[in-house]
Design an enzyme around this catalytic site. Structure first.
Site, PDB file in Angstrom:
ATOM      1  N   GLU A   1     -19.430 -15.126  25.270  1.00  0.00           N
ATOM      2  CA  GLU A   1     -19.586 -14.944  23.833  1.00  0.00           C
ATOM      3  C   GLU A   1     -20.826 -14.086  23.554  1.00  0.00           C
ATOM      4  OE1 GLU A   1     -20.267 -18.745  22.093  1.00  0.00           O
ATOM      5  OE2 GLU A   1     -20.936 -17.948  20.162  1.00  0.00           O
TER       6      GLU A   1
ATOM      7  N   ASP B   1     -21.400 -20.724  23.772  1.00  0.00           N
ATOM      8  CA  ASP B   1     -22.491 -21.621  23.401  1.00  0.00           C
ATOM      9  C   ASP B   1     -21.972 -23.052  23.244  1.00  0.00           C
ATOM     10  OD1 ASP B   1     -24.129 -19.451  23.294  1.00  0.00           O
ATOM     11  OD2 ASP B   1     -24.086 -19.251  21.100  1.00  0.00           O
TER      12      ASP B   1
ATOM     13  N   ASP C   1     -22.072 -25.174  20.981  1.00  0.00           N
ATOM     14  CA  ASP C   1     -22.170 -25.625  19.589  1.00  0.00           C
ATOM     15  C   ASP C   1     -20.812 -25.434  18.907  1.00  0.00           C
ATOM     16  OD1 ASP C   1     -21.906 -22.935  19.211  1.00  0.00           O
ATOM     17  OD2 ASP C   1     -23.879 -22.621  18.324  1.00  0.00           O
TER      18      ASP C   1
ATOM     19  N   ASP D   1     -19.689 -23.210  16.781  1.00  0.00           N
ATOM     20  CA  ASP D   1     -19.174 -21.851  16.856  1.00  0.00           C
ATOM     21  C   ASP D   1     -18.622 -21.536  18.243  1.00  0.00           C
ATOM     22  OD1 ASP D   1     -19.339 -20.907  14.361  1.00  0.00           O
ATOM     23  OD2 ASP D   1     -21.198 -19.752  14.640  1.00  0.00           O
TER      24      ASP D   1
END
Ligand code: 0RA
Length: 657
Positions: free
Chosen positions: A440, A518, A520, A522
């Site tokens: 990402e 990541d 998280d 997102d």
């Protein structure tokens, strides 16, 4: 190898003495994977399915309508049904009860009830004796003829002969087993995996009530977590479940039920306004992931009938004018269908033994579909027109998609290596040694490039969120820069005219494709978008075990010149507590990694990329039904359930919220 065949052979017309029987179960313990597929999570869960299958058979024979599965605190599992109860009378030749024979002789169960559809291949149908062989304890209780009988086993061996322990007014069989932890690498049952299978069985076998209770977990009311599944309309309800996040084209699914040449067939199908084909096929309640003759029969019947109807009613003239030929794919765009057949002696083929090979089944299903669908179209002209219009649109879109695809492929041929500019390739050319990291963002991509082993690890940075393929027309997917890059980096070709989504994996350039985002919300969303893309466009990649998810750490804790990474909140607390116990003379610092970008290249390598230390999660497709349901929900119009799901499942969502 031969000894196993001998044992099987001798069971077929059973004359073996006790010693040979013991060898039978010993063979299962020696080579468990041969009987139940594997000894990890999948095999562990198959033990439950095996026992439940026996109760389902009893239900299909018309003698049982309730099945209750319970998972206990120690990960033992019981299955209770209200069938006739396994017979307990003495077995003439065996000098022991029929019950004991069923539980200790491979494949013995099937000999008692002929005419039901038992499975001779694949992962199921090995018999409860296999479950017994692979359990450190097993208890069976039979309620029959007003009596309660009982017997217990350890590692497949009876601890005592079947005994009568009291009177009973109920009827049925209760089997409780504890998987042998010296055989299985995992012994913890996953509730949602089991529940998904119970739901599926309820849809596939209408009228049966299946309950699952997890005594390891309590709900808000303080009761054990429990769900009950029951379907009166079978596959019609199944379609509703699959499509509850899609907009349907007709009010009611098309439903076909009957028997032809001794093959019971049940089909439900429904067109929706999506662009994906969503077929689920079953043989004897087993999901045939790889399809087979029943599925090709369905496709053939569908294509032939719809085409004839459209021709007869001159509904495709517009396409003729545009010189667009209609293809098989077009008839299945936006189609959700479940095909369930029962085959007395199924032949399972394919990589994962989930492809039906019986050639006679194709014609049987195809004829059945043609007849039933022809009637439906005659009786429902309004729906018929909607369907044919949808097919025509699909053909036009496919035409546009082909042009886009040709452009992609032509470009690749022209530009030297043909590989995307953003790809940092690895030097080794042996695909079985090579890995592709889909990362990402350009910044994390840069760190990964610095940190990697450039002999075997390639990096493809992705810009932000990739296209949501669940909502996009096919040619949009092929036009997307990120998606084109993934195709070309992997080296797989996009498919032929007849089957635009069939993948050619023979040229796959990396045998591990690793999604690295990541930790998280997102990141979880991006991972989900990628998985959706793989699920819809490269399912074979997942099915063949090529797709993985990297697990970057959440925290770095430093104390003096020691350091430790943590992957969960619990780990962080545990490590901090330990440091506190050791003493306070050295200062402790905690760094929270919000994203991959906050790690330097050494840290990223050490924690997430180094094959020696990292932990990859392999993506599997054990339950295509749940995967489909989840993806259509996650990627559909309704934002509510998506947010809720991502927050619940993105491992660390709460911290970010
Ligand atoms: C063979 C014969 C009969 C019952 C069963 C098998 C049976 C097996 C299982 C396994 C789990 N639950 C089950 N329930 C029944 C009965 C034959 C008879 O009563 O005549």
């Amino acid at each position: 190898m031969n000894d196993l065949e001998n044992i099987k052979g001798s069971n077929a017309n059973y004359t073996a003495d006790n010693i040979q029987v013991l060898e039978g179960l010993e063979a299962v313990r020696k080579r468990p994977a041969m009987y139940i597929g594997d000894i990890s999570e999948r095999g562990l869960h198959h033990l439950v399915y095996e026992v439940v299958d026996n109760s389902i058979d009893e239900a299909l024979a018309g003698f049982c309508d309730r099945i209750e599965v319970t998972v206990y605190e120690d990960n033992s599992v019981s299955v209770l049904d209200n069938g006739r109860g396994i017979p307990t009378d003495m077995h003439e030749k065996e000098h022991r009860s029929a019950l004991e024979v069923v539980l200790t002789v491979l494949h013995a169960g099937g000999k008692f009830d002929k005419g039901s559809y038992k499975v001779s291949g694949g992962l199921h149908g090995v018999g409860v004796s296999c479950v017994n062989a692979l359990s450190k304890r097993l208890e069976v209780d039979v309620y029959r003829e007003g009596k309660h009988f009982q017997q217990e086993y350890a590692f497949g061996k009876p601890l005592y002969s079947v005994k009568e322990v009291g009177a009973s007014t109920q009827r049925g069989t209760f089997i409780k087993f504890t998987p042998d932890d010296t055989i299985f690498t995992v012994t913890k049952y996953d509730y949602s995996t089991l529940a998904a299978r119970m739901r599926e069985l309820a849809f596939l076998n209408k009228g049966i009530t299946l309950t699952i209770t997890d005594r390891r977990q309590k709900d808000d009311q303080g009761d054990f977590v429990s769900e009950t599944f029951h379907s009166e309309r079978g596959l019609i309800d199944f379609i509703r479940y699959l499509d509850d996040n899609r907009e349907r084209l007709t009010d009611e699914p098309i439903y076909i039920e009957g028997e032809k040449s001794g093959v019971p067939i049940e089909i439900a199908m429904q067109y929706n306004n999506s662009y994906t084909e969503n077929l689920h096929s079953y043989v004897n309640n087993i999901n045939t992931h790889e399809g087979g003759t029943h599925l090709s029969g369905f496709r053939r019947g569908l294509t032939r009938t719809l085409k004839k109807y459209a021709d007869d009613n001159k509904l495709l003239e517009k396409l003729d004018k545009q010189k667009i030929e209609i293809s098989g794919d077009d008839f299945r765009e936006g189609l959700t269908a479940v095909i369930s057949v029962k085959v007395a002696e199924p032949q399972f083929e394919g990589q994962t033994k989930t492809k039906l090979g019986n050639s006679e089944v194709e014609g049987i299903v195809s004829q059945m579909v043609s007849e039933a669908l022809t009637n439906y179209l005659e009786e429902h002209p309004k729906e018929a027109k909607n369907i044919v219009d949808k097919v025509a649109l699909a053909a036009q879109a496919r035409h546009a998609a082909r042009k886009a695809r040709e452009l992609v492929q032509r470009k690749n041929v022209l530009s030297g290596s043909g590989l995307p500019g953003k790809l940092a390739d690895c030097s080794d050319k042996d695909p079985s040694k090579c890995e592709l990291f889909l990362v990402e963002g350009d910044s994390a991509g840069g760190t990964a490039k610095q940190g990697r082993d450039n002999k075997t690890q390639a990096i493809l940075p992705l810009r932000g969120k990739i296209l949501n393929v669940e909502k996009a027309l096919q040619h949009r997917a092929f036009e997307s820069e990120e998606i084109k890059n993934i195709y070309t980096a992997l080296g797989v070709t996009i498919g032929t005219e007849e089957d635009s989504k069939a993948l050619n994996l023979s040229k796959l350039r990396y045998h591990k494709v690793i999604i690295m985002t990541d930790a998280d919300v997102d990141g979880a969303h991006i991972a989900t978008l990628l998985l959706t893309f793989f699920f819809r466009y490269m399912r074979e990649l997942i099915e063949n075990g090529h797709v993985y998810i990297a697990t970057p750490p959440l925290y770095l804790i430093k104390r003096g010149n020691e350091h430790q990474y943590c992957w969960s909140e619990e780990e962080r607390v545990a490590i901090l507590n330990r440091y506190q116990e050791i003493g306070k003379e050295k200062s402790v610092s905690v760094q929270r990694y919000k994203g991959l970008g906050e790690m330097n290249d050494d840290q990223l390598w050490e924690t997430t990329m180094d094959p020696k230390n990292r932990m990859l999660r392999q993506v599997s497709l054990d339950n295509a039904v749940e995967a489909d349901h989840t993806f259509s929900m996650l990627m559909g119009d309704d934002v509510g359930p998506r947010r809720e799901f991502i927050e619940r499942n993105a491992k660390f969502a709460q911290i970010d919220a």
